[in-house]
Enzyme design. Structure first.
Site, PDB file in Angstrom:
ATOM      1  N   SER A  95      72.939  43.632  62.876  1.00 43.90           N
ATOM      2  CA  SER A  95      72.822  42.302  62.277  1.00 43.90           C
ATOM      3  C   SER A  95      72.030  41.325  63.152  1.00 43.90           C
ATOM      4  O   SER A  95      71.285  40.488  62.630  1.00 43.90           O
ATOM      5  CB  SER A  95      74.198  41.734  61.954  1.00 43.90           C
ATOM      6  OG  SER A  95      74.988  41.606  63.115  1.00 43.90           O
ATOM      7  N   GLY A  98      68.486  42.027  62.383  1.00 45.06           N
ATOM      8  CA  GLY A  98      68.215  41.689  60.987  1.00 45.06           C
ATOM      9  C   GLY A  98      68.066  40.186  60.788  1.00 45.06           C
ATOM     10  O   GLY A  98      67.243  39.731  59.997  1.00 45.06           O
ATOM     11  N   LEU A 121      62.334  55.689  63.552  1.00 46.44           N
ATOM     12  CA  LEU A 121      62.675  54.403  62.949  1.00 46.44           C
ATOM     13  C   LEU A 121      61.449  53.825  62.257  1.00 46.44           C
ATOM     14  O   LEU A 121      60.335  53.883  62.788  1.00 46.44           O
ATOM     15  CB  LEU A 121      63.165  53.430  64.028  1.00 46.44           C
ATOM     16  CG  LEU A 121      64.358  53.905  64.848  1.00 46.44           C
ATOM     17  CD1 LEU A 121      64.618  52.951  66.004  1.00 46.44           C
ATOM     18  CD2 LEU A 121      65.585  54.064  63.965  1.00 46.44           C
ATOM     19  N   GLU A 122      61.638  53.265  61.076  1.00 48.58           N
ATOM     20  CA  GLU A 122      60.576  52.603  60.317  1.00 48.58           C
ATOM     21  C   GLU A 122      60.712  51.108  60.565  1.00 48.58           C
ATOM     22  O   GLU A 122      61.473  50.422  59.889  1.00 48.58           O
ATOM     23  CB  GLU A 122      60.735  52.925  58.835  1.00 48.58           C
ATOM     24  CG  GLU A 122      60.751  54.414  58.552  1.00 48.58           C
ATOM     25  CD  GLU A 122      61.483  54.754  57.264  1.00 48.58           C
ATOM     26  OE1 GLU A 122      62.318  53.951  56.797  1.00 48.58           O
ATOM     27  OE2 GLU A 122      61.228  55.829  56.730  1.00 48.58           O
ATOM     28  N   GLN A 141      72.340  51.368  64.287  1.00 43.48           N
ATOM     29  CA  GLN A 141      73.654  51.978  64.405  1.00 43.48           C
ATOM     30  C   GLN A 141      73.724  53.215  63.518  1.00 43.48           C
ATOM     31  O   GLN A 141      73.151  53.241  62.431  1.00 43.48           O
ATOM     32  CB  GLN A 141      74.745  50.977  64.069  1.00 43.48           C
ATOM     33  CG  GLN A 141      74.584  50.275  62.754  1.00 43.48           C
ATOM     34  CD  GLN A 141      75.529  49.103  62.631  1.00 43.48           C
ATOM     35  OE1 GLN A 141      76.629  49.106  63.154  1.00 43.48           O
ATOM     36  NE2 GLN A 141      75.107  48.068  61.917  1.00 43.48           N
ATOM     37  N   GLN A 167      62.905  67.352  66.112  1.00 40.93           N
ATOM     38  CA  GLN A 167      61.876  66.417  66.564  1.00 40.93           C
ATOM     39  C   GLN A 167      62.317  65.697  67.831  1.00 40.93           C
ATOM     40  O   GLN A 167      63.484  65.384  68.002  1.00 40.93           O
ATOM     41  CB  GLN A 167      61.517  65.420  65.465  1.00 40.93           C
ATOM     42  CG  GLN A 167      62.582  64.406  65.145  1.00 40.93           C
ATOM     43  CD  GLN A 167      62.232  63.541  63.935  1.00 40.93           C
ATOM     44  OE1 GLN A 167      61.234  63.739  63.258  1.00 40.93           O
ATOM     45  NE2 GLN A 167      63.060  62.551  63.666  1.00 40.93           N
TER      46      GLN A 167
END
Length: 179
Positions: A95, A98, A121-122, A141, A167
């Site tokens: 959060s 975000g 991660l994108e 997370q 990967q």
């Protein structure tokens, strides 16, 4: 059923789900994962759909990277994740990030039973100011869910075409590649 902190610690003890593991990163229903040091950044304006390729720059950084407003890049977790056959995983944003406009995954947050590897991660900055992302920062997370029974053909099984199994570091899209 989402695993609680108690069940997450049991899963870790039995299956070494997160490596390296830090108990202080266990939250009430998730485990925080940290940002690794590898990134893929796209350069130029080629249209992948028309050309079949996109120019990308893979980079390793020492201390962190800045993501500009509207910019998209791939990153990786510092930790390797191993999901046992009777669990599935989901990567969610934290959060605090975000609230600054950072998205850590766009569509690929689900982790199949049987997967082993670092998590790509994108990363997208939907905010209005540049964000400094320090290597080692708790960036996302991992939420684990108990399956009703173990998967018969977990990720990596023959015939599934599990292109991202094992990967390490940031991994680009496998679209257009033959498994």
């Amino acid at each position: 059923m989402i695993l609680s902190d108690r069940e997450l610690r049991k899963a870790q003890a039995n299956h070494n789900v997160v490596d390296p593991f830090r108990d202080e990163h266990v939250q009430p229903a998730s485990i925080d994962l940290r940002l690794g040091d590898q990134f893929i950044i796209w350069v130029g304006t080629e249209d992948w759909g028309r050309s079949g390729t996109m120019k990308q720059h893979k980079t390793t950084v020492v201390d962190g990277i800045t993501i500009e407003p509207g910019q998209f890049m791939l990153g990786t977790t510092l930790e390797t994740v191993t999901i046992p056959d009777d669990l599935s995983g989901k990567v969610e944003g934290r959060s605090s990030w975000g609230r600054l406009g950072l998205t850590v995954h766009i569509t690929a947050g689900f982790i199949d039973p049987g997967f082993t590897g670092t998590i790509t991660l994108e990363l997208k900055n939907d905010g209005h100011t540049p964000l400094w992302l320090p290597v080692g920062e708790r960036i996302c997370q991992l939420v684990l869910t108990q399956l009703t029974s173990p998967a018969d053909r977990p990720y990596g099984s023959a015939g599934l075409g599990s292109q991202y199994q094992g990967q390490t570091g940031v991994t680009a899209s496998a679209i257009g590649e033959t498994p």
